[in-house]
Design an enzyme around this catalytic site. Structure first.
Site, short mmCIF file in Angstrom:
data_model
loop_
_atom_site.label_atom_id
_atom_site.label_comp_id
_atom_site.label_asym_id
_atom_site.label_seq_id
_atom_site.Cartn_x
_atom_site.Cartn_y
_atom_site.Cartn_z
NE ARG A 123 -3.39 1.24 9.51
CZ ARG A 123 -3.91 0.03 9.32
NH1 ARG A 123 -4.74 -0.20 8.32
NH2 ARG A 123 -3.59 -0.97 10.13
CB CYS B 40 -14.73 -9.85 6.88
SG CYS B 40 -13.60 -8.46 7.13
CB CYS C 293 -8.79 -10.09 2.12
SG CYS C 293 -8.96 -9.51 3.82
CB CYS D 71 -13.38 -4.64 1.00
SG CYS D 71 -14.19 -6.23 1.29
NE ARG E 253 -3.61 -0.20 2.46
CZ ARG E 253 -4.08 -0.83 3.54
NH1 ARG E 253 -3.79 -0.39 4.76
NH2 ARG E 253 -4.83 -1.91 3.41
CB CYS F 32 -11.73 -2.53 4.41
SG CYS F 32 -10.56 -3.31 5.56
CE LYS G 158 -8.45 2.81 8.78
NZ LYS G 158 -9.50 2.03 8.09
CE LYS H 218 -8.33 -0.60 11.39
NZ LYS H 218 -8.69 -1.41 10.22
#
Length: 579
Positions: free
Chosen positions: A148, A479, A440, A434, A79, A483, A215, A213
């Site tokens: 991120r 899932c 994944c 996603c 990424r 995302c 954001k 994480k």
């Protein structure tokens, strides 16, 4: 050092790994050099996230390879860190070449306004990351327990306000970069300085970085195209006469949850006050430090900022922030959002330059027999004198096009069969997904690969009912980790098991309200069958200008979710009355 970190016996395995990693070095170099396997060690796979890459394997091949007693078909997702989604034509061409040389002949625009490469095998991983750096981009902290990629409105040319906000976005991104030199040593062959890195060189993050994480996103009303309420830390730009006066501060958003675990839930951020531009970095840093010091380091499922706030209260959070600042945030300024989608098609700015936003389903840029999209965009990049702007909704803006170059780009769009967004239905333009299967490791069901077919079936129903032009946000994820920001979609399919999805309805069209579970574990066919009578009802009884998410709440299909903790609340079944 921190409030919860003092409970040494309760630290999660990830916390101990970070602490002993020598500032994210681990044994990554040794793992990369091991020719026996296509994988890295389990610990190094976790540390690699901080460097911007995830280890994955092709799940379509997993069973057969197991039968043949072969290890999984390992590869890596890489990424790019790209604040605000900016890419020059030269960088586009460099990334395109890397994708064709080392990845799976495609680029993918993510919901964090950047690119991902898929299918990079271990022996090509270093060359790929080094190549990204040679393009004057990088992958540092694109993943991992750090701040991120910082997202913002994708086109700074629209007004002086947009330009200023983009510049602040870049400053936020730079301010929160990790300081460890591990990245440069591993991927760029920089010599390690003798001794270990002193902790004061990671004065913001420390040896264990953040609990999870983090954001950050910056929105400019009336467009909520970045879904500011879904960010751990959101800033809502407030302007006057196209000049920036400051930002409303929004904290505690986050999409992820776990099926059947009601202690986990999506949450929208709370607006807690206002700050001036000169106060922005100070406010952001202290909010991040509160999460660093009080975030849950024993249970990663409870480690995001939203749970830090809910476990103590928003009043506690504001008091802690004001104490650290030494002053109090003044009240938030008025603002209004109208939508959370992109502005498609051609737009001209005040200087006469043109900007074209294309609809790229799931953000996937690749050549197919029907549409040589990757080749077409490559040819455009060769003649384009402006830049490219990625959106958080997985779309692409070809920005800053001169009047003389516009016909040349239009000709290339036609030659390579790249359609303008007005060729698509409203529901297709705003749809997202996603990646999910096959790469994944968290995916429970398909997402990107079923989106086109699902939309075609949905469009057929809507066309019969005269709803083709109705904008409805549809999001599919494989899932519950969120995302694709599914829980702010008016219709969302969240993977429950292979071929089965939980159906959520009722989010706000402008991203200001979560949706709610309507039916559980349905197949695609069952979802279409369930949605059809609701669409029929909507076609008959919607009010003027009423969005679908508002309608299903007004008609009682689902209850309004006013806070994240209400997301899982179950009510007695209610019969919906319709004329």
């Amino acid at each position: 050092m921190t409030h919860d970190l003092q409970q040494k016996g309760k630290l999660s395995a990830e916390e101990k790994l970070k602490e002993g990693s020598d500032y994210l070095r681990g044994t990554i170099k040794e793992s990369l050099a091991d020719p026996v396997t296509g994988a890295v060690t389990a610990d190094d796979a976790k540390l690699l996230k901080f460097h911007g890459t995830y280890q994955q394997d092709d799940r379509d091949l997993r069973t057969e390879r197991m039968r043949q007693k072969l290890e999984p078909a390992y590869s890596f997702m890489v990424r790019v860190r790209m604040p605000g989604g900016v890419c020059t034509p030269k960088q586009w061409l460099q990334l395109d070449e890397l994708a064709r040389q080392y990845a799976n002949n495609s680029l993918r625009i993510t919901t964090r306004q950047t690119f991902q490469f898929h299918g990079v095998v271990k022996r090509h991983l270093k060359a790929t990351i080094a190549g990204i750096n040679q393009a004057l981009l990088n992958t540092i902290a694109a993943c991992g327990d750090v701040n991120r990629n910082v997202v913002c409105h994708n086109n700074p040319y629209l007004s002086p306000l947009h330009k200023t906000v983009y510049e602040w976005t870049k400053r936020l991104s730079d301010h929160f970069l990790p300081q460890t030199r591990a990245y440069h040593e591993i991927w760029l062959d920089e010599e390690k300085v003798a001794g270990t890195l002193p902790e004061d060189q990671e004065s913001l993050y420390g040896k264990t970085y953040l609990p999870r994480k983090f954001k950050i996103g910056v929105a400019i009303p009336p467009s909520n195209d970045i879904d500011v309420f879904s960010q751990d830390l959101g800033f809502i730009a407030i302007g006057k006469n196209n000049r920036l006066t400051g930002f409303n501060v929004c904290v505690g958003g986050g999409m992820g949850m776990t099926h059947s675990e009601t202690a986990t839930y999506p949450r929208l951020g709370d607006v807690i006050g206002f700050c001036t531009p000169s106060q922005l970095l100070e406010v952001a840093e202290n909010i991040l430090k509160i999460q660093r010091d009080f975030g849950n380091r024993s249970d990663r499922k409870q480690a995001r900022l939203k749970y830090t706030i809910d476990s103590r209260s928003i009043d506690w959070f504001k008091a802690e922030l004001n104490q650290r600042l030494g002053w109090s945030l003044p009240p938030a300024r008025p603002f209004h959002f109208e939508n959370n989608g992109d502005r498609f098609g051609w737009a001209q700015d005040s200087k006469g330059r043109w900007h074209l936003t294309l609809c790229l389903l799931s953000g996937r840029i690749k050549d197919t027999p029907d549409q040589p999209l990757m080749t077409g965009l490559r040819e455009i990049a060769k003649i384009h004198k402006g830049d490219f702007r990625l959106t958080t909704n997985q779309n692409l803006t070809i920005a800053n096009i001169s009047k003389t170059n516009k016909p040349r780009i239009e000709a290339l769009l036609e030659k390579y069969r790249i359609p303008l967004p007005d060729r698509f239905s409203a529901v297709r333009r705003d749809a997202m997904s996603c990646v999910a299967l096959p790469t994944c490791g968290l995916a429970m069901a398909e997402s990107e690969r079923i989106l086109p077919g699902f939309l075609s079936r949905l469009e057929a129903v809507m066309e019969k009912l005269g709803l083709s032009n109705e904008p409805i946000t549809v999001r599919i994820t494989g899932c519950p980790n969120g995302c694709g920001r599914p829980y702010v979609g008016e219709i969302a399919l969240v993977g429950k098991s292979l071929g089965h999805y939980n159906l959520y309805l009722g989010a706000g069209f402008a991203g200001h309200r979560l949706n709610k579970l309507y039916r559980e574990s349905l197949t695609e066919e069952e979802i279409i069958a369930v949605l059809t009578p609701i669409f029929e009802h909507y076609a008959r009884e919607r009010q003027q200008g009423e969005h679908f998410g508002d309608f299903v709440i007004r008609m009682g299909y689902v209850d309004e979710v006013r806070a994240g903790r209400e997301f899982h609340e179950v009510r007695p079944e209610k019969v919906v009355q319709s004329a």
